[in-house]
Scaffold this motif. Structure first.
Motif, PDB file in Angstrom:
ATOM      1  N   ALA A 228     -60.843 -19.796  -3.061  1.00  0.00           N
ATOM      2  CA  ALA A 228     -59.663 -19.803  -3.907  1.00  0.00           C
ATOM      3  C   ALA A 228     -58.650 -18.819  -3.367  1.00  0.00           C
ATOM      4  CB  ALA A 228     -60.035 -19.446  -5.343  1.00  0.00           C
ATOM      5  N   VAL A 229     -57.371 -19.229  -3.317  1.00  0.00           N
ATOM      6  CA  VAL A 229     -56.282 -18.399  -2.807  1.00  0.00           C
ATOM      7  C   VAL A 229     -55.205 -18.313  -3.877  1.00  0.00           C
ATOM      8  CG1 VAL A 229     -54.510 -18.170  -1.036  1.00  0.00           C
ATOM      9  CG2 VAL A 229     -56.752 -19.093  -0.434  1.00  0.00           C
ATOM     10  N   ARG A 230     -54.721 -17.056  -4.121  1.00  0.00           N
ATOM     11  CA  ARG A 230     -53.651 -16.858  -5.090  1.00  0.00           C
ATOM     12  C   ARG A 230     -52.723 -15.767  -4.578  1.00  0.00           C
ATOM     13  NH1 ARG A 230     -53.248 -18.355 -10.477  1.00  0.00           N
ATOM     14  NH2 ARG A 230     -51.739 -17.164 -11.692  1.00  0.00           N
TER      15      ARG A 230
ATOM     16  N   ARG B 291     -53.525 -14.348  -1.147  1.00  0.00           N
ATOM     17  CA  ARG B 291     -54.761 -13.593  -0.930  1.00  0.00           C
ATOM     18  C   ARG B 291     -55.952 -14.392  -1.454  1.00  0.00           C
ATOM     19  NH1 ARG B 291     -54.000  -9.183   2.467  1.00  0.00           N
ATOM     20  NH2 ARG B 291     -51.840  -8.444   2.127  1.00  0.00           N
ATOM     21  N   VAL B 292     -57.090 -14.260  -0.749  1.00  0.00           N
ATOM     22  CA  VAL B 292     -58.328 -14.881  -1.209  1.00  0.00           C
ATOM     23  C   VAL B 292     -58.789 -14.157  -2.459  1.00  0.00           C
ATOM     24  CG1 VAL B 292     -60.734 -15.354  -0.656  1.00  0.00           C
ATOM     25  CG2 VAL B 292     -58.983 -15.602   1.114  1.00  0.00           C
ATOM     26  N   THR B 293     -59.041 -14.923  -3.522  1.00  0.00           N
ATOM     27  CA  THR B 293     -59.523 -14.323  -4.771  1.00  0.00           C
ATOM     28  C   THR B 293     -60.994 -14.584  -5.010  1.00  0.00           C
ATOM     29  OG1 THR B 293     -58.903 -16.282  -6.036  1.00  0.00           O
ATOM     30  CG2 THR B 293     -57.250 -14.545  -5.829  1.00  0.00           C
TER      31      THR B 293
ATOM     32  N   PRO C  61     -62.693 -11.743  -0.386  1.00  0.00           N
ATOM     33  CA  PRO C  61     -61.613 -11.456  -1.332  1.00  0.00           C
ATOM     34  C   PRO C  61     -60.642 -10.421  -0.773  1.00  0.00           C
ATOM     35  CG  PRO C  61     -63.700 -11.599  -2.488  1.00  0.00           C
ATOM     36  CD  PRO C  61     -64.025 -11.660  -1.017  1.00  0.00           C
ATOM     37  N   GLY C  62     -59.349 -10.699  -0.926  1.00  0.00           N
ATOM     38  CA  GLY C  62     -58.301  -9.832  -0.430  1.00  0.00           C
ATOM     39  C   GLY C  62     -57.759 -10.239   0.919  1.00  0.00           C
TER      40      GLY C  62
END
Length: 892
Positions: free
Chosen positions: A207-209, A212-214, A253-254
């Motif tokens: 998931a990307v938001r 950034r990868v969340t 993540p990040g």
């Protein structure tokens, strides 16, 4: 639209006859077909709906067509519809955000979709200038109907230009964007714009938001379906096992990840809105040939087409897989779109998906215009919606309609009876404009303050609704006094307590002109402890069973004007199913067919169908067709299984001879078991069983069959009133006419007082002493070229009779052959003759040769005489006499 209401019992059973053979005619919606009915209305400024029926050589067609001016003064826009998962077109249109100062005025289904999987469209889609989904997999271009910022439309091809930038700057191509079927290799992206019911099995996903990868990719334990991403979140996926999947699995993540996607047209600017399709129907003014392609079969269709400048949009649906409309092939659809003026056209999803909605002036909801082949609208993922400027809401006019229906039998009334009317206000742009009205009428009746028209005397009337300067009017006809009533259906059979059924009463005057009788004008007598009967608000009644098992009658009496007794009819009622035997198969030795033999049944003798291999077919036909009770809900059949999985079936013929097959479950058991074969509600009774059959299962087998029955509600027979038509006269009455002719082979080759004998072998068309006689060939059935030939000949004869000053009547001569003329052709014949009578003041009759028994009747003033092949039928004629112009006498 052409009404299928029966015009005459004899008319519906009869067929035309003549010595000249019918010509062979091409199939499909070609220029050789004829239009049989048309209605039209304005939907909004710049949008018009045209609905029409056609008769082709091999099918009936029902077509609905929206004609739309794009980018013009009407302010009409075409927009992408949907995006929230599969829903009916009506549901999607109801929640579509038209925007400030605009309203939804029409909608149609869109792209082909993954119907057995995710429910998502298979092609590209754009809305409000954004890419919503791409065709997948890969960046290749896919066909679509697109609309630009200036409103103009065109058929184009849309591809995907997408990329994923990974940590460190590596850029990978995006092979799918909200695509129904992700690519086997490469990266796919899914967002909250996902248009399907659920995401496909994605394999490895992150998931990307906000770049950034969340959420990192979880360990892969097999395909998993995921929920639609939240707004602002993009789900990147890759099929497990490839290099793309490894790169996603390495993300944490990040990590910075950028996803970009845009639609790329094959030529020209990017559209503001677009919906995908499949086959090109017209390209640069040339209709395309799809002969031999897998989708080129007669089916329900939806298509869009554009004029050369893109300012004229044509949206078309063709009903199919129905008795009233056989559908079109792709090639025929392209030819039709081209003849209608499309310079380019695209095929959208058809079949059960074909759905067209359009607004009514002043209405807040859209109306379903076509007839979906599933019997109800199918949920689809997307479509096109038309929006137009909202009006002021100030009343500019009224749309007045009879309550219950808009067909001719709702715009007629009998003296002393009533018709409920509704007035819907609309503004200058045909949008809603509610407000109270003042009612009044001119002519043969009056309207009360509640909008109920009261018929006073035979003649024409006009009902008016007014509010200040806004006005609406509806023409009504007051028929002659009511002479008889007929319910439809003639019997009410309900399966269980609480089930509902309905009926409507149609009345007739002395000329056979028909009108629906309102519930307020009917007195009902029935057992109120067993049934409840209520006004259904649509011109008919709803009957509800209050007990699980009962039989009875409902008596309906219509009051008449001037204290006359009126008319009454009894309707049998029944609730609860009983099994009526159709065949005990004691005569199994007389049943014939492939693989059929006599075997031990359940009990006694039965049938066996040998199925020597998997998928083999066996069948057995009875010595004669087996009639099925008209109200039957299902068939029952004892089946002796051997565990092979063979599947039994019953094959039937309906009222038009069309084949109907009902199938039982796969016999995966051993021994005897009674199975139920539900009858489709769409099958037109009466039905007859023509064959029992079976299809082999997974291995060779032998299926036993015995004791065929029908589950049906227990009602008594419907009452059939005996009406003696006034044209049935004495011998002296017939001979008092200026001249006579004899009908049929039973005339003994001639009659001393007859000018000639009609045997079916006379001149194809001739005029004799003021009567034009038309005999037509029945060698071919309606949908085998015969209907088209006969309707053309009838139209030509009507035109000739209308312009001939010395011709006072037209008589159609036909032979009794119900297996070759369908009900719709018979109804159309009656409608044309009735129209001829109304518009010219001349007379018309149908003469049926070789009927099972003598009969005389009339409908809409058209006389009908059925002459059997035995006995003697003599007809006296005066084509210009006041009153009835025929007098008939039959001697057995």
């Amino acid at each position: 639209m052409l009404s299928l209401r029966p015009l005459l019992p004899v008319l519906l059973a009869a067929v035309l006859v003549a010595p000249a053979p019918a010509p062979a005619l091409a199939a499909g919606a070609g220029s050789d077909g004829i239009e049989t009915a048309r209605t039209g209305r304005q939907i909004a400024p710049g949008i018009r709906l045209e609905s029409y029926d056609r008769l082709e050589a091999d099918r009936w067609l029902r077509i609905d067509e929206l004609l739309v001016d794009l980018g013009g003064s009407g302010g009409v826009r075409a927009e992408y519809l949907g995006g929230h998962g599969p829903a009916t077109v009506a549901e999607s249109a109801a929640r579509h955000p038209a925007g400030p100062g605009r309203r939804v005025v029409a909608a149609v289904n869109g792209d082909f979709f993954d119907i057995r999987g995710t429910g998502a469209p298979l092609g590209p889609g754009l809305g409000d200038g954004r890419l919503l989904h791409s065709a997948g997999p890969g960046p290749g271009e896919a066909p679509a109907a697109g609309f630009g910022a200036d409103g103009r439309g065109r058929i184009l091809r849309l591809g995907l230009d997408g990329s994923v930038t990974l940590p460190g700057g590596a850029v990978r191509p995006l092979t799918g964007y909200n695509a129904a079927r992700p690519a086997a290799g490469g990266l796919s992206a899914y967002t909250s714009d996902w248009p399907g019911a659920e995401l496909p099995a994605l394999g490895t996903a992150v998931a990307v938001r906000d770049g950034r990868v969340t959420a990192a990719a979880p360990p892969v334990r097999g395909p998993a379906r995921r929920e639609r991403p939240e707004p602002g979140t993009t789900l990147l996926s890759a099929a497990a096992g490839g290099s793309a999947a490894a790169e996603l699995a390495a993300l944490r993540p990040g990590d910075a990840v950028a996803v970009a996607a845009r639609a790329v047209p094959g030529a020209g600017p990017v559209p503001v809105a677009a919906v995908g399709g499949r086959e090109a129907l017209v390209v640069a003014g040339v209709p395309q040939n799809h002969d031999g392609e897998s989708n080129d079969t007669a089916a329900p269709r939806t298509a869009v087409g554009f004029s050369r400048d893109g300012r004229r949009l044509r949206i078309l649906t063709v009903d199919g897989r129905q008795r009233d409309s056989g559908g079109l092939t792709l090639t025929a659809l392209g030819g039709l779109m081209h003849r209608l003026g499309a310079y380019e056209a695209l095929n959208l999803d058809g079949g059960g998906s074909s759905t067209l909605l359009a607004g009514l002036s002043g209405a807040t909801a859209l109306a379903l215009e076509n007839s979906p082949s599933d019997g109800r609208p199918r949920p689809v993922p997307n479509g096109l919606v038309l929006t137009a400027p909202a009006g002021s809401g100030r009343t500019a006019g009224y749309r007045i309609e009879p309550v219950g229906g808009t067909t001719e039998d709702f715009t007629r009334v009998f003296p002393g009876l009533t018709r409920g009317l509704s007035a819907t206000g609309y503004d200058a742009l045909l949008g809603p404009a509610p407000g109270a009205t003042v009612w009044y009428a001119e002519g043969a009746g009056r309207v009360d303050s509640a909008g109920v028209f009261h018929a006073v005397r035979p003649g024409r009337a006009t009902a008016h609704a007014r509010r200040t300067t806004a006005h609406g009017a509806l023409s009504l006809e007051v028929l002659g006094p009511l002479t008889r009533i007929r319910p439809a259906p003639a019997r009410i059979g309900l399966a269980e307590q609480g089930e509902k059924g309905g009926f409507r009463l149609t009345g007739y005057d002395a000329q056979g002109a028909a009108a629906v009788v309102e519930p307020r004008d009917v007195a009902l007598e029935f057992d109120r402890s067993r049934w409840s009967v209520a006004d259904d608000g649509r011109g008919g009644f709803t009957v509800t069973a209050l007990v699980p098992q009962a039989t009875g009658h409902l008596r309906a009496t219509v009051r008449a004007a001037g204290g006359s007794p009126g008319a009454a009819v009894e309707i049998p009622l029944g609730v609860g199913l009983v099994t009526l035997p159709l065949a005990d198969l004691a005569d199994a030795g007389e049943w014939t067919g492939a693989g059929a033999s006599v075997a031990e049944g359940h009990p006694g003798a039965g049938l066996a169908l040998d199925l020597p291999r998997a998928g083999a077919q066996g069948s057995a036909a009875p010595p004669r067709p087996l009639p099925v009770p008209e109200l039957a809900r299902s068939l029952t059949l004892w089946v002796g299984g051997d565990g092979s999985g063979a599947r039994p079936a019953a094959e039937l013929a309906d009222a038009d001879g069309a084949a109907v097959t009902v199938r039982g479950p796969a016999a995966d058991w051993t021994g005897w078991r009674e199975v139920t074969l539900p009858l489709p509600a769409t099958a037109r009774p009466p039905l007859t069983v023509t064959r029992l059959s079976a299809v082999g299962g997974t291995r060779p087998g032998r299926l036993g069959l015995d004791t065929l029955g029908a589950r049906t509600p227990p009602t008594g027979p419907a009452a059939v009133p005996v009406v003696r038509d006034p044209i049935v006269a004495t011998e002296a009455g017939v001979r008092a006419r200026p001249w006579r002719f004899a009908v049929g082979g039973g005339a003994g080759g001639g009659d001393a007082g007859a000018d000639f004998v009609l045997t079916g072998a006379d001149r194809p068309e001739f005029v004799h002493r003021g009567v034009r006689f038309l005999s037509l060939d029945t060698a071919k059935p309606t949908l085998g070229g015969g209907g088209l030939y006969r309707m053309r000949a009838l139209r030509e004869a009507l035109a000739a009779a209308a312009r001939e000053p010395d011709t006072g009547a037209l008589a159609v001569v036909r032979a009794y052959a119900p297996d070759r003329v369908d009900l719709k052709e018979a109804a159309l014949t009656g409608r044309l003759l009735a129209g001829f009578r109304r518009t010219t003041g001349k007379r018309a009759a149908v003469l049926t040769l070789g009927a099972p028994e003598f009969a005389a009747d009339r409908s809409e003033g058209v006389l009908s005489v059925a002459a059997p092949s035995t006995g003697r039928t003599l007809v006296g004629v005066d084509a210009f006499a006041p009153g009835d112009w025929l007098a008939v006498r039959h001697t057995p």
